[in-house]
Design an enzyme around this catalytic site. Structure first.
Site, PDB file in Angstrom:
ATOM      1  N   ASP A   1     -12.033  -9.250   4.804  1.00 42.32           N
ATOM      2  CA  ASP A   1     -13.325  -9.276   4.109  1.00 42.32           C
ATOM      3  C   ASP A   1     -13.892 -10.692   4.108  1.00 42.32           C
ATOM      4  O   ASP A   1     -15.084 -10.907   4.331  1.00 42.32           O
ATOM      5  CB  ASP A   1     -13.188  -8.796   2.651  1.00 42.32           C
TER       6      ASP A   1
ATOM      7  N   TYR B   1       0.829  -1.212   0.000  1.00 40.44           N
ATOM      8  CA  TYR B   1       0.000   0.000   0.000  1.00 40.44           C
ATOM      9  C   TYR B   1       0.861   1.258   0.000  1.00 40.44           C
ATOM     10  O   TYR B   1       0.440   2.294  -0.499  1.00 40.44           O
ATOM     11  CB  TYR B   1      -0.904   0.033   1.236  1.00 40.44           C
TER      12      TYR B   1
ATOM     13  N   ASP C   1      -6.166  -7.104   4.333  1.00 47.08           N
ATOM     14  CA  ASP C   1      -7.318  -6.485   3.660  1.00 47.08           C
ATOM     15  C   ASP C   1      -8.227  -7.574   3.095  1.00 47.08           C
ATOM     16  O   ASP C   1      -9.440  -7.576   3.308  1.00 47.08           O
ATOM     17  CB  ASP C   1      -6.817  -5.564   2.538  1.00 47.08           C
TER      18      ASP C   1
ATOM     19  N   ASP D   1      -2.710 -18.409   0.605  1.00 44.73           N
ATOM     20  CA  ASP D   1      -3.717 -19.159  -0.166  1.00 44.73           C
ATOM     21  C   ASP D   1      -4.347 -20.247   0.709  1.00 44.73           C
ATOM     22  O   ASP D   1      -5.567 -20.429   0.718  1.00 44.73           O
ATOM     23  CB  ASP D   1      -3.122 -19.737  -1.471  1.00 44.73           C
TER      24      ASP D   1
ATOM     25  N   LYS E   1       3.411 -15.346   2.361  1.00 42.94           N
ATOM     26  CA  LYS E   1       3.605 -16.108   1.129  1.00 42.94           C
ATOM     27  C   LYS E   1       5.109 -16.370   1.021  1.00 42.94           C
ATOM     28  O   LYS E   1       5.775 -15.972   0.054  1.00 42.94           O
ATOM     29  CB  LYS E   1       3.042 -15.304  -0.065  1.00 42.94           C
TER      30      LYS E   1
HETATM   31  C1  IPM Z   1     -10.331  -1.380   4.109  1.00 44.24           C
HETATM   32  C2  IPM Z   1     -10.599  -0.828   2.741  1.00 44.24           C
HETATM   33  C3  IPM Z   1      -9.469   0.128   2.380  1.00 44.24           C
HETATM   34  C4  IPM Z   1      -8.188  -0.672   2.352  1.00 44.24           C
HETATM   35  C5  IPM Z   1      -9.668   0.882   1.057  1.00 44.24           C
HETATM   36  C6  IPM Z   1     -10.987   1.621   1.025  1.00 44.24           C
HETATM   37  C7  IPM Z   1      -8.526   1.806   0.767  1.00 44.24           C
HETATM   38  O1  IPM Z   1     -10.756  -1.846   1.820  1.00 44.24           O
HETATM   39  O2  IPM Z   1     -10.222  -0.596   5.071  1.00 44.24           O
HETATM   40  O3  IPM Z   1     -10.246  -2.606   4.223  1.00 44.24           O
HETATM   41  O4  IPM Z   1      -7.873  -1.329   1.333  1.00 44.24           O
HETATM   42  O5  IPM Z   1      -7.470  -0.659   3.348  1.00 44.24           O
HETATM   43 MG    MG Z   2     -10.795  -3.789   2.672  1.00 42.13          MG
END
Ligand code: IPM
Ligand code: MG
Length: 360
Positions: free
Chosen positions: A254, A142, A250, A226, A194
């Site tokens: 999710d 990032y 990240d 993975d 990884k």
């Molecule tokens: C998160 C989001 C952010 C990230 C984006 C919106 C930049 O996906 O906080 O997980 O990738 O960190």
């Molecule tokens: Mg995210």
């Protein structure tokens, strides 16, 4: 003297869920004799509209001078055509970096009352699920070098690269956060990398193993990313604390949030050294339901509970918020995002906020 909280409502459903959260905080203040002062500042699309900049300097300065930051969400289709350097998402990365919020805590918890919401078979979640993802937040790909190189050969086209880079200092400090938290939980850390391919991951693995020596009571497991992605849906209960890089965290957070079936319930904390931190729901700005009064404010309300606990040292007050949320669910209330059965009472954003505030 009161606690100074910088409030960044942001875009989409951000202002709606933040509004309900402040109601709950006010009720906590009244009940426990605490004073919360809110300093509302601009971020994301709202800041672009008002000032032209996604992250005004004033916002960073005010945040730095406060005890904690509460954030709603940023982004939306309205600002998709902004140049990359001034997109709402850039404000989020910018404030994380400016406040040195290197440790991102993302719990994935299945609430007792919502166990049927998970897309996983109930046998897989037997006995509940409580995973804490500790994501490194201010390093890695990032924040590594990025470049888009112009085309020199039409057959190859343009070329772009992003660099994944970690120092041992960055790895050590995030590993310590993970091990410290594991000591207060299930005493297991799974480090995800990884290392079969990436040099930065090999350094990550070696450095995490060194830190682990200071925590003989904590079991350390290493998984390739993975495999970790697969294990999260195959056997998620093997995890207690997961520590990983910015990008892997990240993606995995999710995935983990969906296992709980209720992304509208999940809070997060982004921490630095000391007690300062920024707190926000795991979900985004949900422009599709903004303004409809359907958004679930609970993730933000629970983020405020994390703020009370981690940054303000008010754990009794934090418990009161978490108990009120549980009571709300037990009483049969559901927001539209939570799977409701015919005997549940479905309520909107504002009513949910009022009910939870009443239950404090
Ligand atoms: C998160 C989001 C952010 C990230 C984006 C919106 C930049 O996906 O906080 O997980 O990738 O960190
Ligand atoms: Mg995210």
């Amino acid at each position: 003297m009161g606690y100074r909280i910088t409030v960044l409502a942001g875009d989409g459903i951000g202002p709606e869920v933040v509004n309900e959260t402040l109601k709950v905080l006010d009720k906590v203040g009244k009940k426990f004799g605490r004073e919360f002062e809110y300093d509302h500042c601009l971020i994301g699309g709202a800041a672009i509209d008002a000032t032209g900049e996604c992250l005004p300097k004033e916002t960073v300065e005010k945040a730095l001078a406060s005890d904690a930051v509460l954030l709603g969400a940023v982004g939306g289709p309205k600002w998709d055509s902004q140049p990359a350097a001034n997109r709402p998402e850039k404000a989020l990365l910018g404030i994380r970096k400016a406040l040195n919020l290197y440790a991102n805590l993302r719990p994935a918890v299945v609430f007792d009352e919502l166990k049927d919401a998970s897309p996983l078979k109930s046998e897989i979640l037997q006995g509940g699920l409580d995973i804490l993802i500790v994501r490194e937040l201010t390093g890695g790909i990032y924040f590594g070098e990025h470049e888009l190189k112009p085309e020199t050969d039409p057959e190859i086209g343009e070329v772009a690269y992003d660099v994944e880079e970690y120092s041992q200092m960055e790895i050590r400090r995030i590993a310590r956060v993970a091990f410290d938290l594991a000591m207060k939980r299930g005493k297991k850390v799974t480090s995800v990398d990884k290392a079969n391919v990436l040099e930065s991951s090999r350094l990550w693995r070696r450095t995490v193993a060194e830190v682990a020596k200071d925590y003989p009571e904590v079991e350390l497991d290493n998984l390739y990313v993975d495999n970790a992605a697969m294990q999260l849906v195959r056997a998620p209960k093997q995890f207690d604390v997961i520590v990983t890089s910015n990008i892997f965290g990240d993606i995995l957070s999710d995935e983990a949030s969906q296992i709980t079936g209720s992304i509208g319930m999940l809070p997060s904390a982004s921490l630095t050294e000391g007690s300062f931190g920024m707190y926000e729901p795991v979900h985004g700005s949900a422009p599709d339901i903004a303004g409809t009064g359907k958004a679930n404010p609970i993730a933000t309300i629970l983020s405020a509970a994390m703020m009370l606990r981690y940054s303000l040292g008010l754990s009794e007050e934090a418990d009161a918020i978490e108990n009120a949320v549980n009571e709300f669910l037990k009483a049969g209330y559901r927001t539209p995002d939570l799977q409701a059965s015919p005997d549940h009472k479905v309520v909107g954003t504002e009513e949910a906020g009022n009910l939870i505030a009443d239950m404090i």
